[in-house]
Design a protein around this motif. Sequence first.
Motif, PDB file in Angstrom:
ATOM      1  N   ALA A  67       0.823  -1.221   0.000  1.00  0.00           N
ATOM      2  CA  ALA A  67       0.000   0.000   0.000  1.00  0.00           C
ATOM      3  C   ALA A  67       0.851   1.263   0.000  1.00  0.00           C
ATOM      4  CB  ALA A  67      -0.933  -0.012   1.211  1.00  0.00           C
ATOM      5  N   ARG A  68       2.179   1.076   0.032  1.00  0.00           N
ATOM      6  CA  ARG A  68       3.117   2.210   0.112  1.00  0.00           C
ATOM      7  C   ARG A  68       2.770   3.127   1.291  1.00  0.00           C
ATOM      8  NH1 ARG A  68       3.243   2.114  -6.082  1.00  0.00           N
ATOM      9  NH2 ARG A  68       5.198   1.023  -6.356  1.00  0.00           N
ATOM     10  N   MET A  69       2.392   2.502   2.390  1.00  0.00           N
ATOM     11  CA  MET A  69       1.983   3.230   3.587  1.00  0.00           C
ATOM     12  C   MET A  69       3.224   3.630   4.386  1.00  0.00           C
ATOM     13  SD  MET A  69      -0.501   1.823   6.601  1.00  0.00           S
ATOM     14  CE  MET A  69      -1.832   1.500   5.460  1.00  0.00           C
ATOM     15  N   LYS A  70       3.257   4.885   4.771  1.00  0.00           N
ATOM     16  CA  LYS A  70       4.316   5.388   5.643  1.00  0.00           C
ATOM     17  C   LYS A  70       3.672   5.695   6.993  1.00  0.00           C
ATOM     18  CE  LYS A  70       7.420   7.277   2.158  1.00  0.00           C
ATOM     19  NZ  LYS A  70       7.542   6.014   1.542  1.00  0.00           N
ATOM     20  N   PRO A  71       4.182   5.098   8.077  1.00  0.00           N
ATOM     21  CA  PRO A  71       3.602   5.365   9.395  1.00  0.00           C
ATOM     22  C   PRO A  71       3.573   6.863   9.702  1.00  0.00           C
ATOM     23  CG  PRO A  71       5.136   3.538   9.513  1.00  0.00           C
ATOM     24  CD  PRO A  71       5.282   4.145   8.146  1.00  0.00           C
ATOM     25  N   ASP A  72       2.432   7.321  10.139  1.00  0.00           N
ATOM     26  CA  ASP A  72       2.225   8.738  10.440  1.00  0.00           C
ATOM     27  C   ASP A  72       1.816   8.863  11.907  1.00  0.00           C
ATOM     28  OD1 ASP A  72       1.487  11.397  10.670  1.00  0.00           O
ATOM     29  OD2 ASP A  72      -0.062  11.315   9.121  1.00  0.00           O
ATOM     30  N   SER A  73       2.699   9.395  12.728  1.00  0.00           N
ATOM     31  CA  SER A  73       2.408   9.521  14.163  1.00  0.00           C
ATOM     32  C   SER A  73       1.313  10.540  14.443  1.00  0.00           C
ATOM     33  CB  SER A  73       3.684   9.886  14.932  1.00  0.00           C
ATOM     34  OG  SER A  73       4.195  11.123  14.461  1.00  0.00           O
ATOM     35  N   ASN A  74       0.955  11.365  13.474  1.00  0.00           N
ATOM     36  CA  ASN A  74      -0.105  12.349  13.661  1.00  0.00           C
ATOM     37  C   ASN A  74      -1.480  11.832  13.243  1.00  0.00           C
ATOM     38  OD1 ASN A  74       1.596  14.405  14.672  1.00  0.00           O
ATOM     39  ND2 ASN A  74       2.303  14.806  12.591  1.00  0.00           N
ATOM     40  N   ALA A  75      -1.521  10.681  12.606  1.00  0.00           N
ATOM     41  CA  ALA A  75      -2.814  10.119  12.189  1.00  0.00           C
ATOM     42  C   ALA A  75      -3.561   9.620  13.426  1.00  0.00           C
ATOM     43  CB  ALA A  75      -2.590   8.983  11.210  1.00  0.00           C
ATOM     44  N   PRO A  76      -4.870   9.790  13.461  1.00  0.00           N
ATOM     45  CA  PRO A  76      -5.640   9.246  14.590  1.00  0.00           C
ATOM     46  C   PRO A  76      -5.430   7.740  14.712  1.00  0.00           C
ATOM     47  CG  PRO A  76      -6.999  10.709  13.270  1.00  0.00           C
ATOM     48  CD  PRO A  76      -5.705  10.514  12.516  1.00  0.00           C
TER      49      PRO A  76
END
Length: 141
Positions: free
Chosen positions: A36-45
């Motif tokens: 999914a080419r997902m990059k972890p985002d610490s600001n995402a809920p």
Amino acid sequence: MTPTNPLLAPLVALIAWSMVMWLWMYVTRLPAMRRARMKPDSNAPRGEQMNQLPPEVRWKADNYNHLMEQPTLYYAVVLALVLAGGGSGAEVALAWAYTGLRVVHSLVQALINRIEVRFVLFILSSLALIGLIVAAAQRVF
């Protein structure tokens, strides 16, 4: 060598199973995140990014989380029984029933996620847990 209490075997088996689910979760999640080419985002809920993954991937993580919930009561009551001198045949049977039902619940949730089947397994495992709690209460009170 001092023989161990037979209640410890189903307890350790469920702990080991929890780590199998932990491994299964990451073996499926990390490749899905790459695809999914997902990059972890610490600001995402919380949970928002993981909701983008296919359900079959999320089911493993959901089950791992479930293994960190009610089974904590199981671990506590089994250890209380061990400390109180428990280990009768009925107590050991209930402990193995709980462990076995939780493993089957995990497999159902991780592979097909049939909620009605999971619910029956959860109720049955909860009844085994209640039996262990009653046995512990009889030993300590």
